[in-house]
Motif scaffolding. Structure first.
Motif, PDB file in Angstrom:
ATOM      1  N   LEU A 418       0.844  -1.184   0.000  1.00  0.00           N
ATOM      2  CA  LEU A 418       0.000   0.000   0.000  1.00  0.00           C
ATOM      3  C   LEU A 418       0.884   1.241   0.000  1.00  0.00           C
ATOM      4  N   THR A 452      -6.336  -0.447  -4.875  1.00  0.00           N
ATOM      5  CA  THR A 452      -5.921  -0.871  -3.534  1.00  0.00           C
ATOM      6  C   THR A 452      -6.246   0.121  -2.431  1.00  0.00           C
ATOM      7  N   THR A 453      -6.673   1.337  -2.789  1.00  0.00           N
ATOM      8  CA  THR A 453      -6.938   2.351  -1.774  1.00  0.00           C
ATOM      9  C   THR A 453      -8.339   2.939  -1.883  1.00  0.00           C
ATOM     10  N   LYS A 459      -9.975  -3.895  -3.519  1.00  0.00           N
ATOM     11  CA  LYS A 459      -8.942  -4.106  -2.502  1.00  0.00           C
ATOM     12  C   LYS A 459      -9.177  -5.423  -1.758  1.00  0.00           C
ATOM     13  N   ASN A 460     -10.429  -5.687  -1.387  1.00  0.00           N
ATOM     14  CA  ASN A 460     -10.737  -6.918  -0.661  1.00  0.00           C
ATOM     15  C   ASN A 460     -10.500  -8.153  -1.526  1.00  0.00           C
TER      16      ASN A 460
END
Length: 630
Positions: A418, A452-453, A459-460
């Motif tokens: 991240l 991812t953010t 993201k999950n």
């Protein structure tokens, strides 16, 4: 026996501290802070982990004090900064933490040569990085229930406010929500700027081991998390070393004021700006006549270029009168948007000359950053060699290698890395800030940032090791940047897969229908055509992304937006300037789409500032982000 004693002493140090610091955590728990949302706790832990990854303790010692200023004084209770001084502790033993003080005078009183001095009635905000095994049960339960991000491999932040009594004892309390907002902004900013500190070798005594730095002051823009944003989503954070470096606060700020609409044209109609021959031609905003040499612009906003007073007055009546205030606010934000961490030329008035300055003109992937290869269809640039050639023969240390990131495990397992911004990425890849690769990597890292953010569903999926299907609309130069997009596979760090379906009219016919495995975890499908006509034949997406899309400029977007709305697909759009994104927001709302991610500067925008012909407005590739249905 010696080994046993060493282990016992190490554990004693971890639990009770030795050297600078105020000892172990107090047992305060963020869940007990009035008004705090679990989402903000997650944001705090994420910012803390990002700071930890930059390892400020490698160079910084308690005697290195930093001045901190977040926004304006009027933004805070009592119209003053809550904790305007900070220091890092743990570089030479003791607690691994940082302290924030009410004043630099308090910081100096509490900073001893080897220990932290307990001064009565001095309040300190502490952020201590503690081992999970040594934390209080309430904090361990909070970490588990909220799935909070770890700092490093086994540490988590504990945040409290402590005060020493006259008897030498310590009293603890939970920080307030406002104090947590302040420390969040500090963590985000200092992670970006502390690597920029330059050692002053001549100022340090020869006998001293303490590194001395040159005086330093830097202002960066920090994006508030969605759950804490108030009005504008950015706040200017200034970090100074030593404290007390000059800082001038503007009388008006776009972060807290509404642009003024002027009823009359400015009394001073023009500001004459001398341009040297290298600046080349500009263009009048009204008649589009070329303006060379001496140019004039609006005296109030300084954003719009004219050839003379006749065009200026006509433009004021027809258009500029209602936009001058907005343009003025945008020009005031130029300082915030500039990526000052980079030390290569970032002003791109003429792409060819800029590339020649970097010795990258007509080389590798950089051929798509000017018009010299416009005759060659997108995706069909001739490729001579390997990665070195693709990056334009940059030095080996100046471009990311086709190799995984090392030593990035969470709870002993691999997971996607991240990132908070360019400074962290360059640090992870050990790239010098003179490397211009961010200009091209802006596209793939913006995609990765969204997955991812910004978008929780993707993201999950990635955290569970599953595949994400991405519909990428309107690719052009990106079709020749596959080596850069391969970096996404390395950032996934061994978990999850991404299928990128690039759809657009610029995909060459002979490439349409092809599939490329650009890395072991990322594959790219190319499809020629407009999205609304091809979507039926494509795998169902988890997210739709369009970069530098120009929503307000192309009528064909209308049908594509209707499709995105009917299928309720999360979608994200970027554009180069704030004014374009403001117009795009109106287009999205006009299409009936619900904006779930407000207009914000993109942390992975290109650092290269584009020069418009008729305006001076800040413009960066992938400069601003908007999200719908997410």
């Amino acid at each position: 026996m010696d080994l046993h004693l060493n282990n016992l002493f190490a554990r004693f140090q971890q639990q009770f501290g030795s050297g600078p610091g105020l000892g172990p955590g107090s047992g305060t728990c963020l869940l007990k802070v009035d008004g705090i949302a679990p989402a903000f706790i997650k944001s705090l832990f994420k910012a803390s982990a990002a700071l930890y990854r930059t390892d400020p303790w490698k160079r910084l010692r308690p005697r290195h004090l930093f001045g901190v200023r977040v926004g304006k004084d009027s933004d805070w209770t009592g119209k003053k900064q809550p904790f305007p001084c900070a220091q890092f502790i743990g570089g030479e033993g003791g607690d691994l933490c940082f302290h924030m003080f009410r004043s630099d005078h308090d910081a100096q009183k509490m900073t001893g040569s080897r220990e932290t001095i307990r001064v009565p009635n001095v309040e300190v905000l502490r952020v201590s990085y503690e081992l999970e095994s040594l934390m209080f049960p309430s904090n361990r339960r909070m970490i588990k229930s909220l799935s909070l991000e770890v700092s490093g491999t086994d540490r988590f932040p504990v945040i409290d406010v402590t005060r020493c009594t006259s008897t030498g004892d310590l009293q603890f309390r939970n920080p307030t929500l406002e104090e947590l907002r302040f420390v969040f902004a500090f963590m985000k900013a200092v992670a970006l700027v502390h690597p920029l500190l330059q050692q002053d070798k001549e100022a340090a005594p020869k006998w001293s081991r303490l590194m001395v730095f040159e005086p330093f002051i830097e202002t960066v823009d920090v994006q508030w998390p969605l759950e804490m944003a108030k009005g504008w989503d950015l706040v200017a954070v200034t970090i100074a070393h030593p404290p007390g470096q000059a800082y001038e606060e503007k009388a008006t700020s776009p972060a807290s004021s509404t642009p003024t609409k002027y009823a009359e044209p400015p009394k001073e109609e023009f500001v004459d700006v001398k341009m040297n021959s290298a600046a080349g031609l500009r263009e009048c905003a009204m008649c589009e006549k070329e303006v060379n040499g001496d140019q004039s612009c609006c005296s109030r906003c300084r954003a719009v270029v004219y050839c003379g007073p006749v065009c200026q007055k006509q433009h004021w009546k027809e258009t500029h009168k209602g936009l001058c205030g907005l343009y003025k606010a945008m020009m005031e934000r130029e300082e915030e948007l500039a990526m000052k961490i980079f030390i290569f030329p970032c002003s791109v008035e003429h792409p060819c000359k800029w590339l020649e300055l970097l010795d990258l003109h007509q080389k590798g992937m950089w051929r798509r950053k000017c018009n010299c290869y416009s005759h060659c269809p997108f995706g069909l640039l001739p490729v001579k060699g390997g990665l070195w050639d693709s990056w334009g023969n940059l030095d080996d240390e100046e471009y990311p290698k086709d190799s995984p990131f090392s030593n990035h495990l969470r709870d002993g397992m691999s997971s996607p890395i991240l990132l908070s911004g360019w400074s962290e990425y360059y640090n992870l890849r050990s790239l010098p800030l003179s490397s211009p690769v961010a200009v091209i990597l802006s596209h793939p890292l913006t995609v990765y940032h969204i997955l991812t953010t910004l978008n929780m569903s993707t993201k999950n999926l990635l955290l569970k090791g599953k595949e994400v299907i991405l519909h990428y609309l309107g690719p052009e130069g990106e079709l020749d940047w596959m080596p850069a997009f391969a970096e996404i596979g390395h950032l996934l760090n061994g978990l999850g897969n991404i299928q990128v379906v690039m759809v657009g009219p610029e995909v060459p016919t002979n490439l349409s229908g092809t599939v490329s495995g650009i890395s072991s975890r990322v594959r790219v499908n190319l499809v020629r055509g407009v999205y609304q006509e091809e979507a039926t034949y494509l795998p169902s997406p988890d997210v739709v992304i369009a970069l530098n899309c120009g929503l307000e400029s192309y009528p064909s977007w209308s049908a594509a937006l209707d499709l995105i709305k009917s299928k309720n697909i999360p979608a994200f759009f970027t554009d180069q300037s704030e004014i374009f994104c403001t117009n795009a927001k109106q287009v999205l709302r006009g299409a009936g789409l619900h904006i779930t991610h407000p207009l914000t500067p993109n942390p992975f925008r290109s650092p290269a500032r584009n020069q418009g012909l008729s305006t001076n407005l800040p413009s960066y590739s992938n400069g601003f982000l908007l999200g719908v249905n997410s």
